[in-house]
Motif scaffolding. Structure first.
Motif, PDB file in Angstrom:
ATOM      1  N   VAL A  48      47.070 -25.534  24.273  1.00  0.00           N
ATOM      2  CA  VAL A  48      46.188 -24.490  24.808  1.00  0.00           C
ATOM      3  C   VAL A  48      44.733 -24.791  24.462  1.00  0.00           C
ATOM      4  CG1 VAL A  48      45.546 -22.062  24.564  1.00  0.00           C
ATOM      5  CG2 VAL A  48      47.940 -22.697  24.901  1.00  0.00           C
ATOM      6  N   LEU A  51      43.519 -27.779  26.514  1.00  0.00           N
ATOM      7  CA  LEU A  51      43.337 -27.448  27.929  1.00  0.00           C
ATOM      8  C   LEU A  51      42.174 -26.507  28.154  1.00  0.00           C
ATOM      9  CD1 LEU A  51      47.070 -26.935  28.975  1.00  0.00           C
ATOM     10  CD2 LEU A  51      45.521 -28.611  29.987  1.00  0.00           C
ATOM     11  N   ALA A  52      41.976 -25.555  27.258  1.00  0.00           N
ATOM     12  CA  ALA A  52      40.982 -24.511  27.487  1.00  0.00           C
ATOM     13  C   ALA A  52      39.568 -25.065  27.525  1.00  0.00           C
ATOM     14  CB  ALA A  52      41.103 -23.441  26.404  1.00  0.00           C
ATOM     15  N   ASP A  55      38.855 -27.037  30.782  1.00  0.00           N
ATOM     16  CA  ASP A  55      38.959 -26.133  31.935  1.00  0.00           C
ATOM     17  C   ASP A  55      37.735 -25.237  32.061  1.00  0.00           C
ATOM     18  OD1 ASP A  55      41.377 -27.275  32.378  1.00  0.00           O
ATOM     19  OD2 ASP A  55      42.594 -25.509  31.929  1.00  0.00           O
ATOM     20  N   SER A  71      43.575 -32.406  32.672  1.00  0.00           N
ATOM     21  CA  SER A  71      44.893 -31.954  32.202  1.00  0.00           C
ATOM     22  C   SER A  71      45.752 -33.136  31.775  1.00  0.00           C
ATOM     23  CB  SER A  71      45.607 -31.159  33.299  1.00  0.00           C
ATOM     24  OG  SER A  71      44.883 -29.988  33.622  1.00  0.00           O
ATOM     25  N   ILE A 461      42.567 -19.678  35.293  1.00  0.00           N
ATOM     26  CA  ILE A 461      42.576 -20.471  34.065  1.00  0.00           C
ATOM     27  C   ILE A 461      43.332 -19.730  32.971  1.00  0.00           C
ATOM     28  CG2 ILE A 461      41.110 -21.376  32.223  1.00  0.00           C
ATOM     29  CD1 ILE A 461      39.010 -21.998  34.345  1.00  0.00           C
ATOM     30  N   ALA A 462      43.082 -18.431  32.833  1.00  0.00           N
ATOM     31  CA  ALA A 462      43.775 -17.647  31.808  1.00  0.00           C
ATOM     32  C   ALA A 462      45.277 -17.629  32.062  1.00  0.00           C
ATOM     33  CB  ALA A 462      43.220 -16.225  31.782  1.00  0.00           C
ATOM     34  N   LEU A 465      46.787 -21.025  31.036  1.00  0.00           N
ATOM     35  CA  LEU A 465      46.912 -21.157  29.588  1.00  0.00           C
ATOM     36  C   LEU A 465      48.042 -20.279  29.052  1.00  0.00           C
ATOM     37  CD1 LEU A 465      43.139 -21.165  28.553  1.00  0.00           C
ATOM     38  CD2 LEU A 465      44.670 -23.119  28.834  1.00  0.00           C
ATOM     39  N   GLN A 468      51.252 -22.006  29.792  1.00  0.00           N
ATOM     40  CA  GLN A 468      51.465 -23.122  28.882  1.00  0.00           C
ATOM     41  C   GLN A 468      52.022 -22.630  27.541  1.00  0.00           C
ATOM     42  OE1 GLN A 468      51.009 -26.664  29.131  1.00  0.00           O
ATOM     43  NE2 GLN A 468      52.150 -26.393  27.244  1.00  0.00           N
ATOM     44  N   LEU A 469      51.460 -21.549  27.033  1.00  0.00           N
ATOM     45  CA  LEU A 469      51.958 -20.982  25.782  1.00  0.00           C
ATOM     46  C   LEU A 469      53.386 -20.482  25.932  1.00  0.00           C
ATOM     47  CD1 LEU A 469      51.060 -20.291  22.872  1.00  0.00           C
ATOM     48  CD2 LEU A 469      50.403 -18.030  23.721  1.00  0.00           C
ATOM     49  N   MET A 489      52.662 -22.674  36.308  1.00  0.00           N
ATOM     50  CA  MET A 489      51.552 -23.474  35.810  1.00  0.00           C
ATOM     51  C   MET A 489      51.330 -24.700  36.695  1.00  0.00           C
ATOM     52  SD  MET A 489      50.998 -25.143  32.029  1.00  0.00           S
ATOM     53  CE  MET A 489      52.316 -26.323  32.267  1.00  0.00           C
TER      54      MET A 489
END
Length: 626
Positions: A48, A51-52, A55, A71, A461-462, A465, A468-469, A489
């Motif tokens: 996370v 990636l954050a 992004d 990514s 984007i949020a 993420l 992904q979590l 995702m």
């Protein structure tokens, strides 16, 4: 075949007079949820963070169309979280370089090749290389699937040759960021990974002691399984500690403390015998680790005379308490060892070149390590080669079938087929079922998230993420549960590059999933791994050789010095490793749906004799001095 072979004559799935057998394919166990892995949050948070940052940077620059390339590097943060930090730094560097190289090959092919069928073939060959290399290096989760997902997607991204260097540079920069994110915890808990693997070994040893204590001296079905699980956990922990450098006295002392704990965990493999007696005298039962037990109100004359189960329970409580202390980050406890165990550590450390390293144990000589070990696993005749052939053939046919159906994203079928292939047909069937179920539920989740996606790029984007979590939180419980979050995702990444109508995107994804899983599984059934049984024969020979050496040392008498203790320790390590390899080979071969009958009686006898010899070696080292 079950977890442990039994001398039952013919296989349960073998027809009378037949030389091959067919196995049924399970369904219920494929969807059953397991306990989550204890460190699932570490790769999740690292990915996370990796990636954050890129992004949000691309969003600020208005270039979210480049998010696929960043990514690619950021996803490398999912790897190597079970390794000590020194080994993790090297491994992650290789993963990042492999990802960037795969991306470069895919982008170059996309810029030069216009035939979709040829691109599918190239993506399939790259997927096969990813599978074989990841299996040979034993990189661990998430294996080849992340590399294949990124590379297969890049094969079908519109590209010009002049853009390839920039896109590879973006992936490399994000990979460096992923490397930093994975290495950052070393500033807080530099011994975290090795403490966790030692804690797992302690917990497995405690479970073995409790199982043997509950058996009352018998041999219930759970004892062999617990013994194998303990041997495998201890073996894995030693291999992890071997990767820990001891260049300074402080690091050597820290590793020595973990080794002493691991030696005590290893003592459980010697049955509830002298090791437990010695530890009970050296270290009285700690009330912090004792379980609340109902008070026994029977008269004193009715009490059993055999106190070994009680001492085994006390040792199990002690090992479990040490495991909890390791996980909490507290100071290492003081551990009492026998004279032979201390001599073994000192003797092995003295054999290593360079400055003295007191208390450090090192692997037994004679086994290839590093690059040589990887090359040995890829040698001609390797059981990994049929798996690579399965991946290549299945991915090509799945991609071409997707093209024939008219789906606009054939690489999804390629990725689905690549993800299906596991060590044997049974596991591949389970993975195909899990991926199909997870993708269907994931498409429903994606449909439910569509209103939020329309709020803007930041919301997308949020959501990416959060998915992904959620994927990392669920995938350790079962692959289908993680796929529920992986699917939206992946669709979000597609939306960043080139928006597609939601109905078309969902329909394409569903068709590609079904086609990829069906074609991939069909190829898995048709291309059987006949070398799996040959691997068992090799493993049986290795166990027999290691057992012969162990029996010779046991017949020579007790260890009288550091040299004898070192030889016994190395023989124990070789035998434990061979037993773990044999069990792995048996489980792989037993999962092939069409395979010649396995030598179950030979396997059972080899494991029984091997574990008996292993227990004798462990008792010889853990017995108190005369």
């Amino acid at each position: 075949m079950g977890k442990h072979a039994k001398p039952s004559g013919k296989s349960a799935y073998e027809a009378p007079g037949s030389m091959v057998r067919a196995r049924p394919l399970p369904v219920r166990s494929a969807v059953r949820l397991r306990r989550p892995v204890d460190i699932w949050h570490k790769p999740a948070l690292s990915a996370v963070a990796a990636l954050a940052i890129p992004d949000l940077t691309l969003w600020a620059l208005g270039r979210l169309d480049l998010i696929l390339y960043t990514s690619a590097g950021a996803m490398c943060a999912l790897y190597a979280h079970g390794l000590p930090y020194a080994a993790r730094a090297r491994t992650l560097a290789w993963v990042v370089l492999g990802m960037v190289a795969s991306l470069g090959i895919a982008l170059t092919a996309a810029s030069l090749i216009t035939s979709t069928a040829l691109l599918v073939m190239c993506a399939s060959l790259v997927a096969a290389v990813h599978k074989v290399v990841c299996e040979a290096t034993r990189i661990g989760p998430p294996g080849n699937i992340i590399l294949t997902f990124i590379a297969a997607s890049a094969f079908f991204v519109p590209q010009h040759p002049g853009q390839v260097p920039l896109h590879m540079a973006l992936a490399l920069g994000a990979g460096v960021l992923a490397w930093v994110a994975c290495m950052a915890p070393a500033l807080i808990r530099p011994q975290g990974p090795e403490r966790i693997v030692v804690a797992r070994a302690l917990e497995a040893a405690a479970g073995l002691l409790r199982t043997e204590a509950d058996s009352g001296g018998g041999q219930p079905a759970g004892v062999p399984h617990a013994r194998h699980a303990t041997a495998a956990s201890v073996n894995a922990a030693w291999h992890t500690l071997f990767l820990v450098p001891v260049r300074t006295p402080a690091r050597a002392a820290a590793r020595a403390g973990l080794e002493r704990l691991l030696v005590r965990a290893e003592s459980a493999l010697g049955d509830t015998g002298p090791a437990i007696e010695a530890s009970a005298e050296a270290e009285p039962r700690d009330p912090r680790f004792a379980k609340a037990q109902p008070r026994d109100t029977r008269p004193a004359k009715a009490q059993p005379r055999d106190t070994r189960p009680a001492k085994a329970e006390a040792e199990a409580d002690r090992l479990g308490g040490w495991a909890r202390e390791l996980r909490s980050g507290r100071a290492l406890p003081e551990v009492a060892l026998s004279a032979a165990q201390a001599e073994e550590l000192a003797g092995v450390a003295a054999e290593e070149p360079g400055p003295p390293r007191p208390g450090s144990r090192w692997p037994a000589p004679g086994h290839p390590r590093g690059v040589r070990a990887v090359l040995a696993r890829l040698a001609p005749g390797s059981p990994l080669l049929p798996i690579g052939a399965r991946v290549a053939a299945g991915c090509v046919l799945a991609g071409w079938a997707s093209m024939a159906v008219g789906v606009g994203h054939p690489y999804w079928a390629v990725v689905t087929a690549a993800s299906v292939y596991q060590a044997n047909t049974t596991l591949s069937w389970q993975r195909a079922l899990q991926r199909t179920l997870g993708n269907l539920l994931g498409l429903l989740l994606y449909t439910a998230l569509l209103p939020l996606m329309h709020l803007g790029p930041l919301a997308m984007i949020a959501l990416a993420l959060a998915c992904q979590l959620g994927a990392e939180a669920g995938i350790t419980r079962n692959y289908w549960l993680g796929s529920v979050c992986v699917t939206p995702m992946a669709l979000l990444l597609t939306e960043f590059g080139s928006p597609v109508p939601a109905t078309t995107l969902i329909a394409d994804r569903w068709i590609d999933t079904v086609v990829g899983a069906a074609v991939g599984l069909a190829c898995c059934v048709l291309v059987t791994n006949r070398r799996a049984a040959d691997r068992i024969e090799v493993a049986l020979g290795q166990v027999a050789a290691a057992e012969a050496v162990a029996c010779g040392l046991l017949a020579a008498g007790p260890a009288t010095g550091a040299d004898e203790a070192r030889d016994i320790g190395w023989a124990r390590d070789r035998l434990a490793g061979c037993l773990v390899e044999l069990r792995e080979a048996v489980e792989v071969a037993a999962g092939e749906w069409w395979q010649r009958a396995l030598p179950e009686e030979r396997i059972a006898h080899a494991e029984q004799r091997g574990h008996r010899a292993l227990a004798g070696l462990v008792r010889r080292l853990s017995a108190p001095a005369a």
